[in-house]
Motif scaffolding. Sequence first.
Motif, PDB file in Angstrom:
ATOM      1  N   PRO A 298       0.800  -1.225   0.000  1.00  0.00           N
ATOM      2  CA  PRO A 298       0.000   0.000   0.000  1.00  0.00           C
ATOM      3  C   PRO A 298       0.837   1.281   0.000  1.00  0.00           C
ATOM      4  O   PRO A 298       0.602   2.171  -0.827  1.00  0.00           O
ATOM      5  CB  PRO A 298      -0.858  -0.107   1.268  1.00  0.00           C
ATOM      6  N   ARG A 315       9.092   6.882   6.535  1.00  0.00           N
ATOM      7  CA  ARG A 315       9.018   5.877   7.581  1.00  0.00           C
ATOM      8  C   ARG A 315       9.622   6.474   8.843  1.00  0.00           C
ATOM      9  O   ARG A 315      10.651   7.144   8.805  1.00  0.00           O
ATOM     10  CB  ARG A 315       9.827   4.640   7.158  1.00  0.00           C
ATOM     11  N   ILE A 316       8.950   6.248   9.951  1.00  0.00           N
ATOM     12  CA  ILE A 316       9.448   6.801  11.206  1.00  0.00           C
ATOM     13  C   ILE A 316      10.664   5.970  11.636  1.00  0.00           C
ATOM     14  O   ILE A 316      10.570   4.754  11.743  1.00  0.00           O
ATOM     15  CB  ILE A 316       8.370   6.706  12.311  1.00  0.00           C
ATOM     16  N   GLN A 318      13.053   3.872  13.690  1.00  0.00           N
ATOM     17  CA  GLN A 318      12.797   3.114  14.912  1.00  0.00           C
ATOM     18  C   GLN A 318      13.802   3.527  15.991  1.00  0.00           C
ATOM     19  O   GLN A 318      14.973   3.702  15.736  1.00  0.00           O
ATOM     20  CB  GLN A 318      12.915   1.610  14.631  1.00  0.00           C
TER      21      GLN A 318
ATOM     22  N   MET C   5      -0.596  -0.153   5.976  1.00  0.00           N
ATOM     23  CA  MET C   5       0.163   0.943   5.396  1.00  0.00           C
ATOM     24  C   MET C   5       0.973   1.659   6.480  1.00  0.00           C
ATOM     25  O   MET C   5       2.144   1.968   6.285  1.00  0.00           O
ATOM     26  CB  MET C   5      -0.792   1.914   4.702  1.00  0.00           C
ATOM     27  N   GLN C   8       4.114   0.018   7.257  1.00  0.00           N
ATOM     28  CA  GLN C   8       5.190   0.306   6.303  1.00  0.00           C
ATOM     29  C   GLN C   8       5.853   1.643   6.616  1.00  0.00           C
ATOM     30  O   GLN C   8       7.001   1.859   6.273  1.00  0.00           O
ATOM     31  CB  GLN C   8       4.654   0.329   4.869  1.00  0.00           C
ATOM     32  N   PHE C   9       5.099   2.523   7.248  1.00  0.00           N
ATOM     33  CA  PHE C   9       5.660   3.815   7.627  1.00  0.00           C
ATOM     34  C   PHE C   9       6.326   3.754   9.003  1.00  0.00           C
ATOM     35  O   PHE C   9       6.735   4.765   9.540  1.00  0.00           O
ATOM     36  CB  PHE C   9       4.570   4.891   7.648  1.00  0.00           C
ATOM     37  N   GLY C  10       6.379   2.551   9.582  1.00  0.00           N
ATOM     38  CA  GLY C  10       7.054   2.387  10.868  1.00  0.00           C
ATOM     39  C   GLY C  10       6.230   2.858  12.045  1.00  0.00           C
ATOM     40  O   GLY C  10       6.766   3.254  13.072  1.00  0.00           O
TER      41      GLY C  10
END
Lengths: 320, 63, 55
Positions: A298, A315-316, A318, C5, C8-10
């Motif tokens: 997605p 993406r955040i 980690q 979703m 996927q963005f963490g």
Amino acid sequence: MAKLKLALYWAAACGGCDVAVLDINEKILDVAKLADIVFWPIALDFKYHHVEAMPDKSVDVCLFNGAIRSSEQEHIAKMLRSKSKVLVSFGSCACFGGIPALANLTTRAEIMERAYIEAPSNENPNKTLPQTKVSVPEGELTLPELYDNVLTLAQVVPVEYFVPGCPPTVDLILKVVNALATNSLPPVGATIASDKTLCDECDRKKEKKMISRIYRTHEIIPDPERCLLEQGLLCMGSATRGGCGALCVKVNIPCRGCFGPPAGVFDQGAKLVSSIASIYQTNGKQDIEKMVNELVDPAGTFYRFGMSVSMLKRRIPQKT
Amino acid sequence: MKKITIDPITRLEGHGKIDIFLDDAGDVANAYLQIPELRGFEKFCEGRPVEELPRIVPRICGV
Amino acid sequence: MLKKMLEQFGIDEKRLMLEWVSASEGDRFASIVNNMTEQVRALGPLNWNQGGKHG
Ligand code: SF4
Ligand code: SF4
């Protein structure tokens, strides 16, 4: 009318936007009549120091393609901003991040590791990575700093107009050229394309049918007359700005959203999630699970060209 | 030692920069070509569905 | 779908809750919102970057 001074530049881009400008074929002669090109790396030999030496606001129009993902690109963007009266964010990379912004699903460190160390075509036993400064026997070499985040042009400097497309179509480029020629540019901040969605300009038959399965593009050959989404293919038309002429859907390929969100849509992916959720026939938990499983990627699909302008942007990282 | 920098390299797709070092006699002592750009296709193509790659990798170079 | 979703963005799936509450279930609504608030508070700030240069 005095000739305009025109600059073109690429940042994190593929060169396709520059070639699109050449794709206007014989009309390029009209551009030559209208304007002197003062900077265009793909075609002419002007260097950065030439641009630096130009007085502020001496360039009438700058068509800037490519996203911003390094200190050099940011520097040139700022320089061209101060030299140009009108700065145009040209193409999907400059407007929304484009394909390069898929890198926001990774990090700079992961990219470096993959490209310079793991890639099978590399031989790099000392695991050398590019450095912003390197001393060599003869002196010092410098490289720009690569950013973790891919940004759009407008996230770095103010921009007058947006021309979306991967690359912008000949029609849109001619629209820009004509607007310049007749001195009839739209109000500042305008996107030169349609304000409506792609679905509005797509003439496939929409039957308001529910779907019971999402297909991947290689799994079916769709009916060329009917709406692709209603045949179970992920088509981004409902969350995408029109103006491309429905290029992809005309050749039976679902839209991937390169024109970005239409006017009034804040987040392209979120809009698409709600479109799909509303046409997927579900009777309970298993169906929802099935739908989620059929949707393989997605984030990489709904933000294929628009990661940098999405609500989440990346993406955040980690916490470690 | 004198340094001549050609930045950017023009008339090709992609970014490049050349530093040429001249010795005291004005001859070329050494020259370095650097590529000041990386987009990361090597990494961000991972995790994308294989049938989608034909719509992603053309943007490596559009010339 | 949204959960997949966000993953996927963490983003931790605990940050997203989907519940159906009727207008007459005031108490249940309040307790769900309180629980969610507690849950997100326990996870701490998201380190959500608004488009800077570095992640
Ligand atoms: S979803 Fe795609 S195929 Fe269907 S109407 Fe919209 S653009 Fe056309
Ligand atoms: S159909 Fe979608 S992906 Fe294709 S050119 Fe138009 S906006 Fe871009």
